[in-house]
Design a protein around this motif. Structure first.
Motif, PDB file in Angstrom:
ATOM      1  N   ALA A  16      31.591  66.976  69.481  1.00  0.00           N
ATOM      2  CA  ALA A  16      31.574  65.522  69.688  1.00  0.00           C
ATOM      3  C   ALA A  16      31.512  65.184  71.177  1.00  0.00           C
ATOM      4  O   ALA A  16      30.774  64.274  71.590  1.00  0.00           O
ATOM      5  CB  ALA A  16      32.804  64.887  69.051  1.00  0.00           C
ATOM      6  N   ASP A  17      32.258  65.929  72.011  1.00  0.00           N
ATOM      7  CA  ASP A  17      32.236  65.681  73.458  1.00  0.00           C
ATOM      8  C   ASP A  17      30.836  65.888  74.031  1.00  0.00           C
ATOM      9  O   ASP A  17      30.410  65.177  74.947  1.00  0.00           O
ATOM     10  CB  ASP A  17      33.220  66.614  74.166  1.00  0.00           C
ATOM     11  CG  ASP A  17      34.671  66.267  73.859  1.00  0.00           C
ATOM     12  OD1 ASP A  17      34.910  65.147  73.357  1.00  0.00           O
ATOM     13  OD2 ASP A  17      35.545  67.117  74.082  1.00  0.00           O
ATOM     14  N   ALA A  18      30.120  66.869  73.482  1.00  0.00           N
ATOM     15  CA  ALA A  18      28.804  67.209  74.015  1.00  0.00           C
ATOM     16  C   ALA A  18      27.770  66.123  73.760  1.00  0.00           C
ATOM     17  O   ALA A  18      26.759  66.047  74.467  1.00  0.00           O
ATOM     18  CB  ALA A  18      28.332  68.531  73.408  1.00  0.00           C
ATOM     19  N   ILE A  19      27.999  65.284  72.763  1.00  0.00           N
ATOM     20  CA  ILE A  19      26.968  64.304  72.406  1.00  0.00           C
ATOM     21  C   ILE A  19      27.372  62.853  72.702  1.00  0.00           C
ATOM     22  O   ILE A  19      26.562  61.948  72.490  1.00  0.00           O
ATOM     23  CB  ILE A  19      26.585  64.424  70.911  1.00  0.00           C
ATOM     24  CG1 ILE A  19      27.820  64.314  70.025  1.00  0.00           C
ATOM     25  CG2 ILE A  19      25.855  65.725  70.658  1.00  0.00           C
ATOM     26  CD1 ILE A  19      27.504  64.412  68.545  1.00  0.00           C
ATOM     27  N   ARG A  20      28.574  62.621  73.192  1.00  0.00           N
ATOM     28  CA  ARG A  20      28.961  61.250  73.543  1.00  0.00           C
ATOM     29  C   ARG A  20      28.074  60.708  74.670  1.00  0.00           C
ATOM     30  O   ARG A  20      27.603  59.579  74.619  1.00  0.00           O
ATOM     31  CB  ARG A  20      30.427  61.195  73.962  1.00  0.00           C
ATOM     32  CG  ARG A  20      31.403  61.238  72.809  1.00  0.00           C
ATOM     33  CD  ARG A  20      32.800  60.874  73.243  1.00  0.00           C
ATOM     34  NE  ARG A  20      33.708  60.926  72.111  1.00  0.00           N
ATOM     35  CZ  ARG A  20      34.470  61.976  71.809  1.00  0.00           C
ATOM     36  NH1 ARG A  20      34.413  63.056  72.583  1.00  0.00           N
ATOM     37  NH2 ARG A  20      35.257  61.961  70.764  1.00  0.00           N
ATOM     38  N   GLY A  21      27.875  61.520  75.706  1.00  0.00           N
ATOM     39  CA  GLY A  21      27.019  61.094  76.816  1.00  0.00           C
ATOM     40  C   GLY A  21      25.601  60.840  76.352  1.00  0.00           C
ATOM     41  O   GLY A  21      24.950  59.886  76.810  1.00  0.00           O
ATOM     42  N   GLU A  22      25.113  61.676  75.444  1.00  0.00           N
ATOM     43  CA  GLU A  22      23.766  61.480  74.912  1.00  0.00           C
ATOM     44  C   GLU A  22      23.666  60.148  74.170  1.00  0.00           C
ATOM     45  O   GLU A  22      22.654  59.446  74.261  1.00  0.00           O
ATOM     46  CB  GLU A  22      23.416  62.627  73.964  1.00  0.00           C
ATOM     47  CG  GLU A  22      22.017  62.531  73.367  1.00  0.00           C
ATOM     48  CD  GLU A  22      21.724  63.654  72.388  1.00  0.00           C
ATOM     49  OE1 GLU A  22      20.813  63.480  71.548  1.00  0.00           O
ATOM     50  OE2 GLU A  22      22.399  64.696  72.459  1.00  0.00           O
ATOM     51  N   ALA A  23      24.720  59.788  73.437  1.00  0.00           N
ATOM     52  CA  ALA A  23      24.717  58.525  72.700  1.00  0.00           C
ATOM     53  C   ALA A  23      24.669  57.331  73.657  1.00  0.00           C
ATOM     54  O   ALA A  23      23.949  56.346  73.415  1.00  0.00           O
ATOM     55  CB  ALA A  23      25.950  58.439  71.807  1.00  0.00           C
ATOM     56  N   VAL A  24      25.412  57.393  74.769  1.00  0.00           N
ATOM     57  CA  VAL A  24      25.402  56.303  75.752  1.00  0.00           C
ATOM     58  C   VAL A  24      24.031  56.205  76.419  1.00  0.00           C
ATOM     59  O   VAL A  24      23.491  55.105  76.618  1.00  0.00           O
ATOM     60  CB  VAL A  24      26.515  56.505  76.795  1.00  0.00           C
ATOM     61  CG1 VAL A  24      26.391  55.468  77.908  1.00  0.00           C
ATOM     62  CG2 VAL A  24      27.890  56.403  76.137  1.00  0.00           C
ATOM     63  N   ARG A  25      23.456  57.344  76.782  1.00  0.00           N
ATOM     64  CA  ARG A  25      22.122  57.323  77.400  1.00  0.00           C
ATOM     65  C   ARG A  25      21.071  56.752  76.443  1.00  0.00           C
ATOM     66  O   ARG A  25      20.142  56.044  76.878  1.00  0.00           O
ATOM     67  CB  ARG A  25      21.740  58.740  77.848  1.00  0.00           C
ATOM     68  CG  ARG A  25      22.520  59.233  79.065  1.00  0.00           C
ATOM     69  CD  ARG A  25      21.955  60.537  79.596  1.00  0.00           C
ATOM     70  NE  ARG A  25      22.196  61.644  78.677  1.00  0.00           N
ATOM     71  CZ  ARG A  25      23.292  62.385  78.673  1.00  0.00           C
ATOM     72  NH1 ARG A  25      24.268  62.135  79.534  1.00  0.00           N
ATOM     73  NH2 ARG A  25      23.433  63.395  77.826  1.00  0.00           N
TER      74      ARG A  25
END
Length: 238
Positions: A160-169
């Protein structure tokens, strides 16, 4: 005269407040978008839920038979290398067995003719290559109920941590496209809210190495969603 002055002052205050509200409304140009991040991972462990069910005329006999069978199942699991912390009893139950009295003068009465006892166990298998042999072993030991199989990874929070930034971008990218299409400029972020994601089995990826029970581990897709609110700015505006 005093009443007229008070009325005029009240009107001025009302007009001033209305101007402030109108000004604030003009500045509240905002856009809300949802961004999504995904990652696909090979499963690292499995959780199986299995059980033992026995039926007897006497409730104590049924429960004793279940206890004996489950002890054999647990012993097989320990021999297969399953640690005690990876086994957890989920449910122990006892139910009457009802049968229809079909004698001529019975009036189709139902009566208890026995009892069914059950014990359900959750087992975590950390080596997927051993999943097939483990299932084969517990079936031979007396497990006669299978309630499900679930694949997972050892650290779902890391996924989940790895894809939070991807979701914001992803949310920023969508907001920029929408702002440009509307002839506006994208302003600062006002708020970010996170929505729960999840993992689910996808296409077959690898089969557990077992001559007993063939198991397809598949692939897990973890997703994370965020909702982001941005200001919208008029190009060249103050």
């Amino acid at each position: 005269m005093k009443a007229r002055i008070l009325l005029a002052a009240a009107l001025m205050l009302s007009m001033s407040a209305g101007a402030v509200v109108a000004s604030e409304a003009a500045n509240l140009r905002q856009i809300t978008v949802t961004g999504e991040g995904k990652v696909q991972m090979a499963p690292e462990l499995a959780a199986i839920t299995l059980g033992v069910t026995e039926e007897a005329e006497d409730a104590a006999v049924a429960m004793s038979a279940v206890a004996d069978s489950m002890r054999s199942v647990i012993a097989r699991l320990k021999n297969a290398g399953i640690a005690a912390e990876d086994m957890q009893t989920q449910q122990i139950a006892m139910h009457p067995v009802w049968s229809q009295d079909r004698s001529y003068d019975s009036g189709n009465r139902r009566e208890i003719t026995g009892f069914e006892a059950s014990n359900i166990l959750m087992v975590r298998v950390r080596e997927l290559g051993e999943l097939g042999p483990v299932l084969d072993a517990v079936l031979k030991a007396g497990a006669n109920r299978f309630h499900g199989l679930r694949f997972d990874v050892k650290d779902p929070e890391a996924a989940a941590d790895a894809i939070r930034g991807e979701a914001v971008r992803d949310a920023i990218r969508k907001a920029q496209q929408l702002a440009e299409a509307a002839g506006m400029e994208l302003g600062p972020v006002r708020s970010i809210s996170e929505h729960g994601g999840g993992g689910r089995p996808m296409m077959a990826m690898e089969m557990a190495r077992s001559d007993a029970m063939p198991i397809e581990a598949g692939e897990l897709t973890f997703s994370q969603n965020v909702t982001v609110v941005f200001d919208l700015l008029v190009p060249g505006g103050d």
